[in-house]
Design an enzyme around this catalytic site. Structure first.
Site, short mmCIF file in Angstrom:
data_model
loop_
_atom_site.label_atom_id
_atom_site.label_comp_id
_atom_site.label_asym_id
_atom_site.label_seq_id
_atom_site.Cartn_x
_atom_site.Cartn_y
_atom_site.Cartn_z
N VAL A 105 110.73 -72.01 -85.57
CA VAL A 105 110.24 -71.83 -86.91
C VAL A 105 110.56 -70.17 -87.16
O VAL A 105 109.95 -69.57 -88.37
CB VAL A 105 108.30 -71.78 -86.27
CG1 VAL A 105 108.42 -73.41 -86.70
CG2 VAL A 105 108.17 -71.30 -85.46
N ASN A 143 100.79 -73.59 -85.23
CA ASN A 143 100.62 -73.66 -84.42
C ASN A 143 100.98 -72.94 -83.00
O ASN A 143 100.96 -72.61 -82.64
CB ASN A 143 100.23 -75.18 -83.77
CG ASN A 143 99.57 -74.98 -82.04
OD1 ASN A 143 98.82 -75.01 -82.02
ND2 ASN A 143 101.27 -75.60 -81.27
N SER A 178 93.00 -66.32 -83.05
CA SER A 178 93.43 -66.23 -82.00
C SER A 178 91.75 -65.10 -81.81
O SER A 178 91.51 -64.08 -82.46
CB SER A 178 93.82 -65.42 -80.71
OG SER A 178 93.53 -64.43 -79.99
N TYR A 210 100.60 -59.45 -79.30
CA TYR A 210 100.21 -60.48 -79.89
C TYR A 210 98.60 -60.79 -80.37
O TYR A 210 98.48 -61.40 -81.50
CB TYR A 210 99.07 -61.22 -78.27
CG TYR A 210 99.25 -62.96 -78.66
CD1 TYR A 210 99.52 -63.61 -78.87
CD2 TYR A 210 97.89 -63.19 -78.42
CE1 TYR A 210 99.28 -65.04 -78.72
CE2 TYR A 210 96.99 -64.14 -78.71
CZ TYR A 210 97.77 -65.05 -78.70
OH TYR A 210 97.42 -66.47 -78.00
N ALA A 211 97.88 -59.10 -80.46
CA ALA A 211 96.46 -59.40 -81.49
C ALA A 211 97.15 -58.95 -83.28
O ALA A 211 96.07 -59.52 -83.60
CB ALA A 211 95.70 -57.92 -80.75
N LYS A 271 97.77 -62.26 -84.54
CA LYS A 271 96.74 -63.15 -85.04
C LYS A 271 96.13 -62.45 -86.18
O LYS A 271 95.22 -62.98 -86.67
CB LYS A 271 96.20 -63.13 -83.50
CG LYS A 271 96.92 -64.03 -82.74
CD LYS A 271 97.28 -65.09 -83.07
CE LYS A 271 98.17 -66.40 -82.24
NZ LYS A 271 98.48 -67.06 -82.49
N ILE A 298 92.00 -71.05 -73.32
CA ILE A 298 92.24 -72.75 -74.10
C ILE A 298 92.87 -72.50 -72.01
O ILE A 298 93.70 -71.99 -72.58
CB ILE A 298 92.75 -72.88 -75.32
CG1 ILE A 298 91.77 -72.10 -76.06
CG2 ILE A 298 93.06 -74.39 -74.45
CD1 ILE A 298 90.41 -73.09 -76.34
P1 NAP Z 1 101.80 -73.34 -75.19
O1 NAP Z 1 101.44 -74.63 -74.90
O2 NAP Z 1 103.11 -72.66 -75.53
O3 NAP Z 1 102.79 -73.74 -77.28
C1 NAP Z 1 103.28 -72.90 -77.68
C2 NAP Z 1 104.37 -74.08 -78.40
O4 NAP Z 1 104.70 -73.55 -79.26
C3 NAP Z 1 105.13 -74.27 -77.66
O5 NAP Z 1 105.10 -75.56 -77.89
C4 NAP Z 1 106.37 -73.86 -77.42
O6 NAP Z 1 107.52 -74.46 -76.78
C5 NAP Z 1 106.22 -73.88 -79.39
N1 NAP Z 1 107.76 -72.57 -80.08
C6 NAP Z 1 107.49 -70.92 -79.33
N2 NAP Z 1 108.13 -70.67 -80.68
C7 NAP Z 1 108.60 -71.93 -80.84
C8 NAP Z 1 109.58 -71.21 -82.03
N3 NAP Z 1 110.63 -70.39 -82.10
N4 NAP Z 1 109.27 -72.71 -82.72
C9 NAP Z 1 108.82 -73.44 -82.56
N5 NAP Z 1 107.77 -73.83 -81.45
C10 NAP Z 1 107.79 -72.85 -80.67
O7 NAP Z 1 100.15 -72.41 -75.31
P2 NAP Z 1 98.77 -73.02 -76.46
O8 NAP Z 1 98.42 -72.82 -75.48
O9 NAP Z 1 99.40 -74.33 -76.82
O10 NAP Z 1 99.31 -71.90 -77.31
C11 NAP Z 1 99.35 -73.06 -79.20
C12 NAP Z 1 98.69 -71.75 -80.17
O11 NAP Z 1 97.08 -71.50 -79.75
C13 NAP Z 1 99.09 -70.85 -79.86
O12 NAP Z 1 99.51 -70.06 -81.82
C14 NAP Z 1 98.90 -69.43 -79.58
O13 NAP Z 1 98.89 -68.25 -79.76
C15 NAP Z 1 97.16 -70.11 -79.88
N6 NAP Z 1 96.31 -69.47 -78.81
C16 NAP Z 1 96.16 -70.36 -77.92
C17 NAP Z 1 94.69 -70.01 -76.87
C18 NAP Z 1 95.31 -70.34 -75.59
O14 NAP Z 1 94.07 -69.81 -74.41
N7 NAP Z 1 95.59 -71.04 -74.33
C19 NAP Z 1 94.36 -68.78 -77.11
C20 NAP Z 1 93.90 -68.03 -78.95
C21 NAP Z 1 95.41 -69.20 -79.39
P3 NAP Z 1 108.04 -74.13 -76.03
O15 NAP Z 1 107.22 -74.51 -74.70
O16 NAP Z 1 109.20 -73.90 -75.80
O17 NAP Z 1 107.28 -72.09 -75.67
#
Ligand code: NAP
Length: 247
Positions: free
Chosen positions: A68, A94, A146, A159-160, A163, A192
């Site tokens: 992306v 996402n 976030s 990161y912040a 977001k 999460i």
């Molecule tokens: P995650 O399991 O690491 O999911 C992120 C996904 O994005 C992964 O599948 C990743 O693929 C994919 N991705 C990364 N770079 C990409 C690219 N260039 N093109 C296409 N896909 C890409 O983490 P998550 O916790 O579910 O995060 C999902 C969203 O929620 C994120 O935006 C994160 O910032 C937000 N968020 C999460 C939390 C938390 O506590 N977990 C808190 C606040 C916000 P790869 O596996 O190859 O990297």
């Protein structure tokens, strides 16, 4: 929109974590789901698994590999979704990464990688999708922000900032696109349980969360489902899903 037309959702970064569960939950709601994944072997297999799980539930899904951060590849992905599915009703931006570090030690590379993945990508994906939704005169956009984008977090200047940018972008497009029947909202998750947070000391974090636990991807998917409803009278909002962490 006729009752018989199946709504279509495009979810970026849907091979794991929050994106994966959003894909499964939106499919259970009856939407056809496009599972976008980072085009490398482990993600491809994981995305195909998500598609298989949806099909086993009787749903319809399609996996598309696309980085992306590559605007040309994103345009090709959106063109393919329109060609194969005919429409896009829900976009969940996402995909996201972290590259944490204190400001004075943060490399340009870690800054740029996070900005490209978490912020520039949201522009690259939303622009062509908005054009599709404008023609349809309907659509729901859900951007994954976030709580750090609202409150900041030491060690996460990159990161912040992305977001916070996503929140400003969401409010702006909500104003621009409302007259075309398109709504846009952001979710601000707290902590999460996903691959992104698996290395954190969860015991210490849980002690600071009023509801006493980390969130689950299902907690986020519930809100994504709600924000994906047609004819919703809510736009430009940031919904905190954090167990009360920042009350
Ligand atoms: P995650 O399991 O690491 O999911 C992120 C996904 O994005 C992964 O599948 C990743 O693929 C994919 N991705 C990364 N770079 C990409 C690219 N260039 N093109 C296409 N896909 C890409 O983490 P998550 O916790 O579910 O995060 C999902 C969203 O929620 C994120 O935006 C994160 O910032 C937000 N968020 C999460 C939390 C938390 O506590 N977990 C808190 C606040 C916000 P790869 O596996 O190859 O990297």
């Amino acid at each position: 929109m006729s009752e018989n037309i199946q709504r279509v959702a495009l979810i970026t970064g849907a091979s794991s974590g929050i994106g994966k569960i959003c894909a499964l939950e939106l499919a259970k709601e009856g939407l056809q789901v496009v599972v976008n994944y980072y085009p490398v072997p482990p993600c491809e297999a994981e995305a195909n698994e998500v598609v298989k799980e949806i099909e086993n539930l009787g749903g319809k899904a399609l996996a598309i590999g696309c980085d992306v951060t590559d605007s040309k590849a994103v345009q090709e992905m959106v063109d393919r979704v329109v060609k194969d599915c005919g429409r896009i009703d829900v976009l969940v931006n996402n995909a996201g990464i972290t590259r944490d570090g204190l400001l004075i030690r943060m490399s340009d590379e870690d800054w740029e990688k996070v900005v490209n993945t978490n912020f520039n990508s949201v522009f690259y994906v939303t622009k062509p999708v908005a054009k599709v939704m404008m023609k349809q005169r309907s659509g729901n956009i859900v951007n994954m922000a976030s709580i750090t984008g609202v409150y900041g977090n030491a060690g996460q200047a990159n990161y912040a900032s992305t977001k916070a940018g996503v929140i400003g972008f969401t409010k702006t497009i909500a104003k621009e696109l409302a007259s075309r029947g398109i709504i846009a909202n952001a979710i601000a998750p707290g902590f999460i349980k996903t691959p992104m947070t698996e290395k954190l000391d969860t015991e210490k974090i849980e002690a600071n969360i009023p509801l006493g636990r980390l969130g689950t991807p299902e907690d986020i998917a519930d809100v994504v489902k709600f924000l994906s409803r047609p004819n919703l009278y809510i736009t430009g909002q940031v919904i905190g899903v954090d167990g009360g962490l920042v009350i």
